[in-house]
Scaffold this motif. Sequence first.
Motif, PDB file in Angstrom:
ATOM      1  N   ALA A  88       2.922  32.243  66.199  1.00  0.00           N
ATOM      2  CA  ALA A  88       1.602  32.382  66.807  1.00  0.00           C
ATOM      3  C   ALA A  88       0.631  33.090  65.875  1.00  0.00           C
ATOM      4  N   VAL A  89       1.064  34.189  65.263  1.00  0.00           N
ATOM      5  CA  VAL A  89       0.135  34.925  64.397  1.00  0.00           C
ATOM      6  C   VAL A  89      -0.138  34.147  63.111  1.00  0.00           C
ATOM      7  N   LEU A  90       0.820  33.389  62.627  1.00  0.00           N
ATOM      8  CA  LEU A  90       0.567  32.575  61.438  1.00  0.00           C
ATOM      9  C   LEU A  90      -0.411  31.447  61.744  1.00  0.00           C
ATOM     10  N   ARG A  91      -0.423  30.951  62.972  1.00  0.00           N
ATOM     11  CA  ARG A  91      -1.382  29.903  63.355  1.00  0.00           C
ATOM     12  C   ARG A  91      -2.792  30.463  63.531  1.00  0.00           C
ATOM     13  N   ARG A  92      -2.926  31.555  64.276  1.00  0.00           N
ATOM     14  CA  ARG A  92      -4.262  32.044  64.636  1.00  0.00           C
ATOM     15  C   ARG A  92      -4.800  33.107  63.696  1.00  0.00           C
TER      16      ARG A  92
END
Length: 358
Positions: free
Chosen positions: A327-331
């Motif tokens: 999730a953090v790598l996406r957003r």
Amino acid sequence: MSVRTVGVEEEFLLIDPVSGRPRAVGGAVLRIAEADDGTETELTGELHREQLETATVPCNSLDELGRELRRARAEAAEAARAVGVELVALATSPLAVEPTLSPSVRYREMRERFGLTVDEELTCGCHVHVAVDSDAEGVTALDGIRPWLAPLLALSANSPFWQGTASGYASFRSQVWSRWPSAGPNEPFGSPAGYRATVEAILGSNTVLDEGMLYFDARLSRLHPTVEIRVADVCLDPDDAVLVAALTRALVETAIRADGPPPPVRTEVLRLASWRAGRSGIDGELLAPRTWRPAPAAEVLGRLVDHVRPALEDAGDLGTVRELLDAVLRRGTGATRQRTVLTQKGELRAVVADAVAG
């Protein structure tokens, strides 16, 4: 099998909802919280009156920790609103501010000794406490986690602006914090005796005031049977704080289980790794532990998960960590979001308003 408990301390800014600038009302917020019998959260003041700190109870599961973090934030925010301010999870103030020293003899002594470093030190971090059974375990953990602390800083980066200006760093808090004489990475201690000898040497130098000013990236807690890892920015999204805490607990467990000492790495190299993590966060390259060559952040973070996989599996955390990391790598991190809001809205006050809105 039992897992080590983990707890998190988070520091926050107290923001005027109209101007978006920090306000020196920390004492008033604490009095409101102390008068509220229904408040469970441990709230404390900080170096400056424009900030506040929360602390969770020790938690066994990541679900419990996530609930605790959100409850602590909600109760602190309610106390803040009672005096007309908002609690925001920003590691530095996007708008210019002249911080107000909290009323304390110790803080006044710090200002006399460290001058502008104290006057400008309005930063908010995230400190993770992981339980250990002894100082021997704790020192083993401190020595073993050293190579992997910079990626935790990158994951948490949430301070791209400083005094109304784009700093060029994802975590400028880490740059400001590094001005303390005892801050940053350190050499391996080797044993509790080695740790204590280092502490005594620092205190004997009459440079820092006391043991509370040993601002190592990771240290033995003075107050709890824990190791305290202090590299992270306060995270804009509480899920990111859960991720940092999960990886920290797994790093501690992995270090304690290891056979023999960790591979040697010089402190000078660790300083380079920390600088690069603060500069680019997860949007560029980090130094990969063991090779100490640049690699994409996602690759380095993947290696971190591989390094601690057995500990994550034994704690039942592997699936959650993978989801949170994806999730953090996406957003992106909090720094990514702050920069995006500035690009879209064109003013730093909008960055603060977005943080207030959550």
